[in-house]
Design an enzyme around this catalytic site. Structure first.
Site, PDB file in Angstrom:
ATOM      1  N   GLY A 395       0.758  -1.248   0.111  1.00 15.31           N
ATOM      2  CA  GLY A 395      -0.133  -0.162  -0.097  1.00 15.31           C
ATOM      3  C   GLY A 395       0.847   1.246   0.061  1.00 15.31           C
ATOM      4  N   VAL A 396       2.252   1.185  -0.111  1.00 14.13           N
ATOM      5  CA  VAL A 396       3.011   2.720  -0.203  1.00 14.13           C
ATOM      6  C   VAL A 396       3.197   2.861  -1.509  1.00 14.13           C
ATOM      7  CG1 VAL A 396       4.018   2.079   2.242  1.00 14.13           C
ATOM      8  CG2 VAL A 396       5.001   1.095  -0.075  1.00 14.13           C
ATOM      9  N   GLY A 397       2.412   2.517  -2.567  1.00 11.82           N
ATOM     10  CA  GLY A 397       2.844   3.053  -4.152  1.00 11.82           C
ATOM     11  C   GLY A 397       3.780   2.279  -4.824  1.00 11.82           C
ATOM     12  N   THR A 399       3.852  -0.319  -6.882  1.00 14.82           N
ATOM     13  CA  THR A 399       3.727  -0.747  -8.208  1.00 14.82           C
ATOM     14  C   THR A 399       3.180   0.593  -9.023  1.00 14.82           C
ATOM     15  OG1 THR A 399       2.480  -2.769  -7.479  1.00 14.82           O
ATOM     16  CG2 THR A 399       1.778  -2.098  -9.622  1.00 14.82           C
ATOM     17  N   SER A 715      15.230  -9.232  17.850  1.00 16.99           N
ATOM     18  CA  SER A 715      15.086  -7.785  18.415  1.00 16.99           C
ATOM     19  C   SER A 715      14.115  -7.631  19.371  1.00 16.99           C
ATOM     20  CB  SER A 715      14.400  -6.802  17.113  1.00 16.99           C
ATOM     21  OG  SER A 715      13.215  -7.217  16.541  1.00 16.99           O
ATOM     22  N   LYS A 758       9.641   0.772  12.562  1.00 18.09           N
ATOM     23  CA  LYS A 758       9.451   0.585  14.026  1.00 18.09           C
ATOM     24  C   LYS A 758       8.960   2.055  14.695  1.00 18.09           C
ATOM     25  CE  LYS A 758      11.956  -3.619  14.728  1.00 18.09           C
ATOM     26  NZ  LYS A 758      13.188  -4.236  15.043  1.00 18.09           N
TER      27      LYS A 758
END
Length: 842
Positions: A395-397, A399, A715, A758
């Site tokens: 969903g961060v663009g 494609t 972590s 994070k």
């Protein structure tokens, strides 16, 4: 019918009868032949060149005269002694031959009859008399005249030898007549009636099915026996061909079946279609040839050679043959592929940056890399395209960024979804031996794009699988290697194709599932999740206008202020990208569209209070403060393929024998971190005033919520240490603190990855202080200042510093009292009540 006709009968034929002349065989007696050969020949003769005929002595033939020079010669000769010289042209296509274009040996002929044809041309009937040789051409205008001398033949055979030879010739000729479907049977009778050996050879030579050159060689042979050998050799050859043809014809006739019957019928239909100009099959082949010829200059030499070979093969293959469709598809694929056809790049760096900014907000690293590529391409025209991999949460663009890159540099865009791909042939193509064979997706998309340098998006490259059909990632090694992909081999094409100009962009949510060799070939560009401010700007510039248009609204009919957008982001979405945000904004727009359609309102100004009314109750809460109201709960920070997230570590104790239980579907690495934390705490028990009985007579239970989700990684080490220390010291972990970092047995805090994701997760959850390993300080410096605004960072090198920072100063219970034997029962009751109270608040 073929009849024996005398010369006088031939002279009585009219123009219509002349059409049937070839079926008449005028035969000479021995006396007639002797008179012809002994007749005197003038020293200078007019010479008539013939295109496709060799005249032999004694033979009568009709010829059509059409050339001006020939017409003048015939007219002049017919008005005088009617004697002319006949010579044959060396080149039958020559319309106006010169003396050098004629053979030097010909035949003296007498014009027997001149006939004017209906179309204006003239036909003459001529008879050969004797052979002559040209000494010199004395005139060329208005027609040829030559100085000649007689070409004497040598008769070297007599008696029984000659009779035997003639009988052999007649028998062979008769067999040919019987076998050939094109020669009437009466021709055999006529041949047997010829008495003169010389005329027999001349007659058969004139009618041999050989080339003009071979007939001329027979005419020029002076020695009778040698001429006889040549004639017999040609007759034997023709007889062998006819015998073989007869064998084939008999075999075909005996073996014919339904399939062959259909073939012959279709061939007849094809002949009818050709006669009517309706041969669609050949027309299609002709169109393909024409199309290929137009693009011939763009084909590499090896491609053009293969293409012409397949076109010839297609032309020979009937449409009903099983492999006709395979050949046709292959030819069309080769023709349609953009061989050496490229779109021209726009190298205006400023304009390219404007387009990238217009389509996407933020993503500075990606935009910088594309501008660098264009800058180098502008200076070095033949630069090989880079292989990029956009790596980040959904969903961060990633494609849509590929489409913007293609638009910014004026290239075609092609997208290949690799998610779930398991067959190597999807990349390399299927071999043409298989039914339904196709090129691989790489070649298919280049064909679809229509240019050899598109921007090709390899979507979800981390989700490629493998099974018994092969490993597609191995095939991608060649595709994504700039040193190899200039000669990419597709199994369907069986030709090399240059992919070096293609700008490949891969996308991935996780790098762990990408093989190391494939990962090494790509330039990894991480794309982190968006901050609240970035999501707000993206919503205002892109999402809201798109949803207004998709839902049939006008810009002045709905207004979402910044506060309303932030309410949607914080209360109704929990993601790194903006997909869910886009859906929620769409829900708001549809609600407004419904009310406008019902004519309840004319426009809507959406405020934060209206958001809850439209979208329902709040979906997400910041539960950090509620969860950490009791000892034993710490807030960790985790990285997932979908972005960063907060992770709660819960610890509790109960009376037992010092056993440790770990739940929450944790991996081995995380379990080892819990063991490390407990071991380290035991070494510090005196300093923290934890009695030995706490470790020997009490059981420790560690749990990480969301038990259905697998968790692993080092972590969470500092979070596990904080939770375990909190439960044994009875000091609560501060609710505004979140942490991440790997721990060691000697007390060091080691760096971890995914810092930006994070940090974004901590900010979304309302955290105020973030604890990070000291060596991760450089990663924080790379994060935009507006992202970390309002957050306080503390960097750790040793685990000793951790406990004073994360734990409250006051203990809920004194450890020595809680873990003593006298207060066992009382403490257990308090512990249960405290846990129940905390769960109730949650």
């Amino acid at each position: 019918m073929i009849n024996k006709k005398s010369i006088d009968e031939i002279l009585d034929m009219n123009a219509n009868e002349l059409d049937d002349f070839e079926q008449a065989i005028p035969l000479l007696s021995e006396e007639e032949e002797r008179k012809l050969s002994e007749s005197e020949v003038p020293g200078v003769l007019p010479v008539l060149p013939l295109k496709n005929t060799v005249l032999f002595p004694g033979v009568v033939i009709p010829i059509t005269v059409g050339r001006d020079r020939s017409l003048a010669l015939v007219k002049k000769a017919y008005e005088s002694d009617k004697i002319i010289g006949i010579v044959t042209q060396k080149d039958q296509e020559q319309e106006d031959p010169a003396p050098k274009d004629l053979y030097q040996i010909g035949t003296v002929a007498q014009i027997l009859k001149l006939i004017k044809m209906p179309d204006g041309s003239k036909s003459i009937v001529i008879q050969g008399k004797s052979v002559f040789i040209i000494n010199e051409m004395v005139e060329t205008e208005p027609f040829f005249k030559a100085d000649i001398e007689q070409f004497k033949n040598v008769q070297d055979m007599q008696g029984m030898e000659l009779d035997a030879a003639m009988r052999s010739v007649k028998e062979t000729a008769s067999q040919i007549v019987n076998l050939s479907p094109n020669i009437p049977s009466e021709a055999g009778v006529a041949i047997n009636n010829i008495k003169s050996p010389t005329f027999l050879l001349n007659f058969i030579s004139s009618n041999l099915n050989v080339s003009i050159k071979e007939k001329q060689e027979i005419l020029e042979e002076q020695v009778f026996s040698k001429r006889l050998e040549k004639v017999i050799a040609h007759l034997k050859k023709e007889l062998q061909v006819l015998n073989l043809s007869e064998e084939i014809r008999s075999k075909v006739k005996s073996d014919i079946d339904d399939q062959q019957r259909d073939f012959y019928l279709r061939q007849q239909l094809k002949a009818i279609q050709e006669a009517l100009g309706e041969d669609s099959e050949q027309q299609d082949v002709a169109k393909l040839r024409e199309k290929a010829e137009k693009k011939k200059k763009s084909y590499p030499e090896h491609v053009w050679k293969a293409l012409t070979k397949e076109l010839d093969r297609l032309a020979r293959t009937p449409a009903q043959a099983p492999n006709h469709g395979v050949i046709l598809n292959y030819v069309e694929t080769i023709i349609d592929l953009p061989w050496n056809k490229f779109t021209k790049d726009k190298l205006d760096l400023t304009k390219a940056r404007e387009i990238l900014d217009e389509d996407h907000y933020g993503l500075e690293k990606v935009k910088k890399r594309i501008i660098e590529y264009l800058a180098v391409l502008k200076l070095k025209k033949d630069m090989k395209a880079p292989i990029l991999c956009f790596y980040g949460p959904p969903g961060v663009g990633k494609t849509s960024l590929g489409k913007s890159i293609a638009r910014s540099i004026n290239r075609e865009f092609a997208r290949i979804s690799l998610g779930g791909l398991r067959d190597e042939a999807e990349i390399r193509g299927h071999r043409r031996t298989y039914i339904g064979a196709l090129p691989g997706r790489i070649i298919q998309n280049i064909k679809k794009a229509g240019s050899g340098n598109p921007v090709m998006m390899l979507d979800e490259i981390d989700k490629v699988g493998s099974d018994f059909r092969g490993d597609p990632t191995s095939a991608l090694l060649e595709v994504l290697d700039p040193e190899q992909n200039d000669s990419f081999y597709d199994n369907y094409l069986e030709l090399e194709y240059d992919l070096s100009k293609v700008l490949f962009i891969a996308t991935a949510n996780s790098l762990e599932t990408i093989p190391a060799a494939l990962r090494d070939r790509m330039e990894i560009i991480p794309i982190s999740g968006y901050t609240l401010e970035e999501k707000t700007e993206i919503a205002k510039k892109y999402l809201i206008p798109n949803q207004i248009e998709e839902n049939g609204l006008k810009e002045d009919q709905i207004i979402l202020d910044d506060d309303a957008v932030k309410t949607v982001i914080e209360n109704y979405t929990r993601e790194s990208g903006v997909r869910n945000l886009n859906r929620e904004i769409g829900s708001v727009c549809r609600n407004v569209a419904t009310r406008i359609a019902k004519e309840e309102i004319e426009k809507a100004d959406i405020k934060p209070a209206d958001v809850e009314e439209i979208l329902g109750k709040r979906k997400f809460f910041s539960d950090v403060a509620e969860r950490t109201t009791v000892p034993g709960v710490a807030t960790g920070l985790a990285w997932t393929p979908y972005g960063g997230d907060i992770l709660f570590i819960e610890a509790s104790v109960s009376k037992g024998s010092g056993k440790v239980s770990i739940t929450g579907q944790l991996g081995d690495v995380m379990k080892e971190s819990a063991s490390l934390a407990l071991s380290y705490l035991k070494t510090k028990s005196e300093e923290l005033e934890i009695p030995d009985a706490a470790f020997k007579e009490w059981d420790l239970h560690i749990h990480v919520p969301a038990g259905s989700v697998p968790k692993d990684g080092p972590s969470a080490g500092v979070s596990l240490l904080s939770a375990i220390t909190s439960i044994f010291t009875q000091r609560k972990v501060k609710s505004t603190v979140a942490m991440t970092g790997e721990i060691t047995l000697r007390g060091a805090v080691l760096p971890v990855g995914g810092i930006k994701e994070k940090v974004l997760a901590a900010k979304r959850a309302g955290i105020k202080t973030v604890l990070l390993p000291k060596k991760n300080e450089k990663d924080v410096e790379e994060i935009e200042s507006d992202v970390i605004e309002g957050l306080e960072f503390t960097y750790l090198e040793r685990m000793d510093d951790l406990l004073d920072i994360v734990l409250e100063k006051e203990a809920v219970n004194i450890p020595s009292e809680k873990f003593s034997k006298k207060s066992d029962e009382k403490t257990n009751g308090q512990e249960k009540n405290a846990v129940m109270e905390g769960e109730s608040n949650k």
